[in-house]
Motif scaffolding. Structure first.
Motif, PDB file in Angstrom:
ATOM      1  N   VAL A  31      41.071  86.556 -13.199  1.00 45.50           N
ATOM      2  CA  VAL A  31      41.151  85.210 -13.787  1.00 45.50           C
ATOM      3  C   VAL A  31      39.924  84.972 -14.659  1.00 45.50           C
ATOM      4  O   VAL A  31      40.027  84.566 -15.832  1.00 45.50           O
ATOM      5  CB  VAL A  31      41.197  84.119 -12.679  1.00 45.50           C
ATOM      6  CG1 VAL A  31      41.366  82.742 -13.294  1.00 45.50           C
ATOM      7  CG2 VAL A  31      42.290  84.406 -11.659  1.00 45.50           C
ATOM      8  N   TYR A 107      41.609  75.110 -19.849  1.00 45.98           N
ATOM      9  CA  TYR A 107      42.494  75.814 -18.904  1.00 45.98           C
ATOM     10  C   TYR A 107      42.801  74.946 -17.700  1.00 45.98           C
ATOM     11  O   TYR A 107      42.028  74.066 -17.312  1.00 45.98           O
ATOM     12  CB  TYR A 107      41.900  77.168 -18.503  1.00 45.98           C
ATOM     13  CG  TYR A 107      40.600  77.117 -17.746  1.00 45.98           C
ATOM     14  CD1 TYR A 107      39.383  77.026 -18.405  1.00 45.98           C
ATOM     15  CD2 TYR A 107      40.586  77.181 -16.353  1.00 45.98           C
ATOM     16  CE1 TYR A 107      38.187  76.993 -17.701  1.00 45.98           C
ATOM     17  CE2 TYR A 107      39.393  77.154 -15.638  1.00 45.98           C
ATOM     18  CZ  TYR A 107      38.196  77.053 -16.322  1.00 45.98           C
ATOM     19  OH  TYR A 107      37.024  77.008 -15.622  1.00 45.98           O
ATOM     20  N   VAL A 109      44.632  75.764 -14.004  1.00 45.69           N
ATOM     21  CA  VAL A 109      45.144  76.886 -13.194  1.00 45.69           C
ATOM     22  C   VAL A 109      45.696  76.411 -11.856  1.00 45.69           C
ATOM     23  O   VAL A 109      45.702  75.220 -11.541  1.00 45.69           O
ATOM     24  CB  VAL A 109      44.035  77.946 -13.002  1.00 45.69           C
ATOM     25  CG1 VAL A 109      43.667  78.565 -14.337  1.00 45.69           C
ATOM     26  CG2 VAL A 109      42.796  77.341 -12.318  1.00 45.69           C
ATOM     27  N   GLU A 142      48.168  78.376 -15.676  1.00 44.01           N
ATOM     28  CA  GLU A 142      48.698  79.286 -14.632  1.00 44.01           C
ATOM     29  C   GLU A 142      49.638  78.450 -13.766  1.00 44.01           C
ATOM     30  O   GLU A 142      49.236  77.418 -13.214  1.00 44.01           O
ATOM     31  CB  GLU A 142      47.562  79.829 -13.770  1.00 44.01           C
ATOM     32  CG  GLU A 142      48.054  80.673 -12.605  1.00 44.01           C
ATOM     33  CD  GLU A 142      46.947  80.950 -11.583  1.00 44.01           C
ATOM     34  OE1 GLU A 142      47.018  81.989 -10.922  1.00 44.01           O
ATOM     35  OE2 GLU A 142      46.031  80.121 -11.432  1.00 44.01           O
ATOM     36  N   VAL A 238      51.196  83.136 -16.615  1.00 38.14           N
ATOM     37  CA  VAL A 238      49.952  82.721 -17.255  1.00 38.14           C
ATOM     38  C   VAL A 238      50.300  82.622 -18.731  1.00 38.14           C
ATOM     39  O   VAL A 238      50.621  83.628 -19.371  1.00 38.14           O
ATOM     40  CB  VAL A 238      48.838  83.760 -17.017  1.00 38.14           C
ATOM     41  CG1 VAL A 238      47.586  83.389 -17.807  1.00 38.14           C
ATOM     42  CG2 VAL A 238      48.528  83.877 -15.524  1.00 38.14           C
TER      43      VAL A 238
END
Ligand code: SAM
Length: 258
Positions: A31, A107, A109, A142, A238
């Motif tokens: 990651v 991002y 996740v 994600e 992803v």
């Protein structure tokens, strides 16, 4: 005002231990490798940074990281590990909170887009990611693929973990795209605790449409952080969308796209 559940002090206190598998180096390293490469020389903004599971190792990799997080108790846990000078966090809703600066990477996740439980808020979240990106910058999500293919007709629950300490299953309403994750934990004294969290599930294609509404262009989709091709049976993805390099130009000066 947000539709998200609020992660309280007890949930925050248990988070790192309860998610221990997600802190394992073999899970976290790919990651961080991927995010560090995508950030390049720029700064990264993590939506729903939580206790810093990903943000802190990314910072340690030399990337400047800023976080947005709804839950003050989660931020308090993060603050036990790193101070605000090194990793600033703005407390607020990731769909609407604006921070200073321009980022090469935003991002979100660990399935956390699903914490926003309306389509409108999820679209607003994509727009908020886009507004923080520099031209050419990337938004990475994600997210698991909803497990509803595992339900035979008439059933509305899917187990995701069954062992002698923990029983976890998701229930789905396929009409409204709402779901709940249920957790039953057996404590050392034999008592049983219960916790639940609510989410709105979305398919990859709906994510792409949200990105498009936010002015982002699709770049890539893999099944995991190792770049495994995304296939019909993939259980997660992803996904990366990019803000057009010419996004800084006035509309009239941008090349026309078909
Ligand atoms: C599964 S945890 C993920 C935390 C961290 N990103 C990680 O990977 O460990 C989900 C986080 O989303 C946060 N959250 C939920 N709704 C939010 C919202 N609307 N805005 C910002 N954070 C939110 C929760 O408080 C929680 O910290």
């Amino acid at each position: 005002m947000t539709s998200s559940d609020y992660w309280d002090a007890e949930m925050a206190r248990r988070y790192d231990e309860g998610s221990a598998a997600m802190f394992a180096p073999e899970v976290l390293e790919p990651v961080v490798d991927t995010l560090a490469e995508l950030a390049g020389d720029g700064a990264a903004l993590e939506f729903a940074i939580g206790t810093g599971r990903v943000g802190i190792p990314l910072l340690e990799r030399g990337v400047r990281v800023h976080g947005i997080e709804l839950s003050q108790p989660m931020v308090d846990q993060l603050r036990e590990k790193v101070d605000a000078t090194h990793l600033p966090v703005t407390t607020g809703d990731m769909a609407t909170t604006v921070v200073d600066g321009e980022f090469s990477l935003v991002y979100l996740v660990f399935n956390s887009i699903g914490n926003l439980r309306t389509q409108e808020e999820q679209v607003t979240c994509f727009r908020n990611a886009a507004r923080h990106l520099a031209p050419g910058g990337r938004f990475v999500i994600e997210l698991w693929v909803p497990g509803i293919r595992r339900m035979p007709p008439g059933q509305n629950a899917v187990p995701f973990n069954v062992d002698d300490r923990h029983l976890g299953f998701d229930t789905y309403d396929v009409v409204t795209q709402q779901g709940t994750s249920h957790h039953y934990f057996r404590n050392d004294d034999g008592s049983v605790g219960y916790g639940a969290s609510n989410f709105r599930y979305i398919w990859p294609a709906e994510c792409d449409l949200m990105a498009q509404l936010a002015g982002l262009e699709f770049e890539s989709r893999a099944a995991d952080w190792h770049g495994t091709p995304f296939m019909a049976d993939s259980e997660s993805h992803v996904s990366v969308w990019r803000k057009p390099v010419d996004a800084a130009l006035p509309q009239t000066e941008r090349p026309q796209r078909p």
